[in-house]
Design an enzyme around this catalytic site. Structure first.
Site, PDB file in Angstrom:
ATOM      1  N   GLN A 215      -4.803  -4.824   7.143  1.00 58.16           N
ATOM      2  CA  GLN A 215      -5.846  -5.789   6.775  1.00 58.16           C
ATOM      3  C   GLN A 215      -5.825  -6.999   7.708  1.00 58.16           C
ATOM      4  O   GLN A 215      -6.866  -7.547   8.073  1.00 58.16           O
ATOM      5  CB  GLN A 215      -5.657  -6.273   5.326  1.00 58.16           C
ATOM      6  CG  GLN A 215      -5.744  -5.194   4.263  1.00 58.16           C
ATOM      7  CD  GLN A 215      -7.122  -4.549   4.182  1.00 58.16           C
ATOM      8  OE1 GLN A 215      -8.141  -5.151   4.519  1.00 58.16           O
ATOM      9  NE2 GLN A 215      -7.165  -3.297   3.754  1.00 58.16           N
TER      10      GLN A 215
ATOM     11  N   LYS B 164     -10.653  -0.750  10.596  1.00 56.62           N
ATOM     12  CA  LYS B 164     -10.927  -1.901   9.732  1.00 56.62           C
ATOM     13  C   LYS B 164     -11.304  -3.123  10.575  1.00 56.62           C
ATOM     14  O   LYS B 164     -11.428  -4.233  10.064  1.00 56.62           O
ATOM     15  CB  LYS B 164      -9.709  -2.215   8.862  1.00 56.62           C
ATOM     16  CG  LYS B 164      -9.386  -1.128   7.835  1.00 56.62           C
ATOM     17  CD  LYS B 164      -8.313  -1.598   6.890  1.00 56.62           C
ATOM     18  CE  LYS B 164      -7.494  -0.482   6.277  1.00 56.62           C
ATOM     19  NZ  LYS B 164      -8.187   0.396   5.374  1.00 56.62           N
TER      20      LYS B 164
ATOM     21  N   ASP C 234       2.983  -4.353   7.991  1.00 57.92           N
ATOM     22  CA  ASP C 234       1.762  -3.553   7.858  1.00 57.92           C
ATOM     23  C   ASP C 234       0.582  -4.514   8.074  1.00 57.92           C
ATOM     24  O   ASP C 234       0.275  -5.336   7.222  1.00 57.92           O
ATOM     25  CB  ASP C 234       1.737  -2.927   6.459  1.00 57.92           C
ATOM     26  CG  ASP C 234       0.395  -2.273   6.126  1.00 57.92           C
ATOM     27  OD1 ASP C 234      -0.519  -2.300   6.981  1.00 57.92           O
ATOM     28  OD2 ASP C 234       0.266  -1.750   5.007  1.00 57.92           O
TER      29      ASP C 234
ATOM     30  N   HIS D 236       0.872  -1.181   0.000  1.00 56.89           N
ATOM     31  CA  HIS D 236       0.000   0.000   0.000  1.00 56.89           C
ATOM     32  C   HIS D 236       0.911   1.233   0.000  1.00 56.89           C
ATOM     33  O   HIS D 236       2.000   1.197   0.593  1.00 56.89           O
ATOM     34  CB  HIS D 236      -0.852  -0.045   1.271  1.00 56.89           C
ATOM     35  CG  HIS D 236      -1.932   0.977   1.352  1.00 56.89           C
ATOM     36  ND1 HIS D 236      -1.676   2.298   1.636  1.00 56.89           N
ATOM     37  CD2 HIS D 236      -3.278   0.880   1.212  1.00 56.89           C
ATOM     38  CE1 HIS D 236      -2.824   2.965   1.655  1.00 56.89           C
ATOM     39  NE2 HIS D 236      -3.809   2.126   1.407  1.00 56.89           N
TER      40      HIS D 236
ATOM     41  N   CYS E 178      -4.592   2.415  -3.741  1.00 58.66           N
ATOM     42  CA  CYS E 178      -3.306   2.901  -3.207  1.00 58.66           C
ATOM     43  C   CYS E 178      -2.186   1.879  -3.399  1.00 58.66           C
ATOM     44  O   CYS E 178      -1.285   1.754  -2.561  1.00 58.66           O
ATOM     45  CB  CYS E 178      -3.417   3.302  -1.736  1.00 58.66           C
ATOM     46  SG  CYS E 178      -4.532   4.678  -1.463  1.00 58.66           S
TER      47      CYS E 178
END
Lengths: 144, 414
Positions: free
Chosen positions: B211, B234, B208, B130, B372
């Site tokens: 998600q 999220k 990261d 991303h 992104c």
């Protein structure tokens, strides 16, 4: 030639026939998009690209005998349909009329959801660019 | 095969979850809302909405510095949320730094590395990152005049551990920055293996987890990452709050990025003594209600059961893949062996935004565009995709609604 206001009125009347039928409305836009001639590939460059659209939109304009003519294209068909509608309303008008065109049909036809100032779609950017082109040509005419 | 064949257990589970989300009662363009944009943000359960309202109604005060009852209540609520967050990822409370989101967490680490001597070193990322896990590193590399190494993925959207080893062998990598789950492909990366390979070569690792926090139950005892970043929004929590997990041995020396109130033990005009632990790195009044809301979201997820959520999501994913394969016009991007939670589709015959617009008219929210991840799109040579992403409240009926809406949309577009 019809004035911008007259063409806008016609568009509003045509869209009113769709009522709540979103399918008919979008099929119409898609057909409009398909009927707008593609722009010559060599003009689809950074210079003619409108920033702020999720899909790519290219716009060019030229003055002929005191009137402004647009040519545009997009890689998304609904976007292209909307541009075709904008061109239909503004093409061949004087730059001063284009610069101050109310474009109220956008709201009345229910296309205003495409006008939200999000990063996702560029109707607002398209209208702004068309008006900026008109103002630029107007300034150029005055200077000449 | 009908997607309605998804087991009854799964439907009952979704039904129970749905009753907790007031949002699902609303309509879009006159139709019941089908929300498949969960990878962008999830809807919020009543308990999260209530706790944020309750904070403002009954407990509003600043934290950490008041002796009065309200401030102590607010502090207890905030620190309670820190404990819940730490337990959620099997970390200790000293390792949980609250930020404004995943992006802010990643930028904090980038700023920490900007203070180091990185001459001769490089930063390793993957091509599926991303922009939030790419731009901070591109800028860092530019500023420090060091190399940015990019690991590629195969046609299925999977990274190669062999390629990574090769990159470590041929470069002096200071830090690896990799996503746990790709927000565009749904690929679940082998982050445990990536961490151990990186550590073998003396590199640190940032994951990261934007998600993955909802879809992979990240466990900091199993994933030996030095830094793990995620946000609340999220995972059913409020927006504007996130977490930077910093492994214990790194946290005390982690440089202060934001200087300000709440970070010190003593300030004299010629000297500052900083507090220990997360406080040193959380300058200013935090997003108290957001953090408390995240705590409530974690409670909500724990009550549902993370395994139940993941198996329900997997059922949805599998039936959605089957459904999408019925449309030869739609190509599914990637096809990793380990993937979950979201599916990206595209067609050379129309722009994804056209599909998104027509689905919106039918009450279905999906995401269209480059998500992104432009370098990933450039790799595949496409402008973007239409992304369908799932949460616990989605059900088989909604996949059927999507099937019918896709049929209609494709008929209109082709």
């Amino acid at each position: 030639m019809k004035s911008i206001e007259e063409t806008e009125k016609e568009v509003i009347e045509n869209f009113a026939l769709f009522g709540d039928d979103w399918e008919a409305k979008y099929e119409f836009l898609i057909d409009l998009g398909k009927s707008l001639p593609s722009m010559n590939e060599k003009f689809k460059d950074e210079q003619h690209l409108i920033k702020g659209c999720q899909s790519k939109v290219w716009l060019m304009s030229e003055m002929r005998e005191g009137r402004l003519w647009f040519c545009a294209d997009s890689d998304a068909i609904i976007t292209k349909g909307i541009i075709a509608l904008l061109i239909h309303v503004l093409n061949g008008q004087s730059p001063s009329a284009i610069a101050k065109a109310p474009m109220s049909f956008i709201e009345t036809t229910g296309l205003s959801s495409h006008l939200s100032p999000t990063r996702a779609n560029g109707l607002l950017s398209m209208i702004r660019q068309m008006k900026l082109d008109a103002i630029a040509h107007l300034a150029k005419t005055k200077n000449d | 095969m009908s997607v309605l064949n998804v087991s009854n257990n799964t439907s009952a589970f979704a039904q129970r979850v749905r009753s907790d989300f007031p949002f699902l009662k609303r309509t879009i363009n006159g139709k019941p809302c089908v929300y498949f944009d969960n990878a962008a943000t999830t809807q919020k359960p009543q308990s999260v909405i209530d706790i944020v309202a309750d904070f403002y109604t009954h407990h509003c005060a600043n934290v950490h510095r008041g002796v009065h009852t309200l401030s102590q209540e607010a502090t207890l609520m905030l620190e309670g949320a820190r404990k819940k967050t730490a337990d959620f990822i099997h970390a200790s409370t000293d390792e949980i730094i609250f930020t404004s989101g995943t992006t802010a967490s990643i930028n904090m680490v980038a700023n920490a590395f900007a203070e180091r001597d990185l001459r001769g070193k490089s930063i390793l990322v993957s091509r599926m990152e991303h922009h939030s896990n790419l731009l901070p590193w591109m800028e860092l590399c530019k500023k420090k005049d060091i190399g940015l190494i990019v690991a590629d993925f195969n046609e299925n959207g999977e990274l190669s551990l062999e390629q990574l080893k090769e990159l470590f062998r041929s470069n002096d990598v200071a830090l690896v920055c990799i996503t746990h789950i790709s927000n565009t492909l749904g690929t679940i990366n082998p982050v445990e293996d990536i961490c151990s390979i990186a550590h073998d070569y003396g590199a640190e690792v940032l994951i990261d987890g934007a998600q993955a926090v909802m879809h992979a139950s990240p466990d900091m005892q199993k994933i030996p990452a030095d830094y793990y970043c995620f946000g609340a929004h999220k995972m059913f929590g409020p927006s504007g709050v996130g977490v930077l997990f910093v492994r214990k041995e790194k946290v005390e020396n982690f440089p202060v990025f934001h200087h300000g109130g709440g970070t010190i033990t003593e300030v004299r005009l010629d000297h500052v003594s900083y507090a220990s632990g997360p406080a040193r790195l959380e300058a200013g009044t935090p997003n108290i209600e957001g953090i408390i809301g995240m705590g409530a979201a974690i409670d909500f997820i724990n009550e549902l059961g993370r395994d139940s959520i993941l198996s329900h999501e997997q059922c949805l994913f599998d039936s959605a893949i089957k459904m999408l394969q019925e449309f030869p016009e739609l190509k599914i991007l990637g096809g990793a062996k380990n993937r979950c939670a979201l599916i990206s589709v595209y067609s050379p015959r129309f722009h994804p935004s056209d599909l998104g617009t027509l689905l919106d008219q039918q009450g279905i929210a999906i995401r269209t565009g480059h998500h992104c991840t432009q370098p990933l799109m450039q790799h595949f040579g496409i402008p973007g995709t239409a992304r369908i992403s799932f949460a616990a409240y989605n059900n088989a009926e909604e996949i059927e609604v999507l099937r019918q809406a896709l049929k209609k949309s494709l008929r209109m577009l082709l």
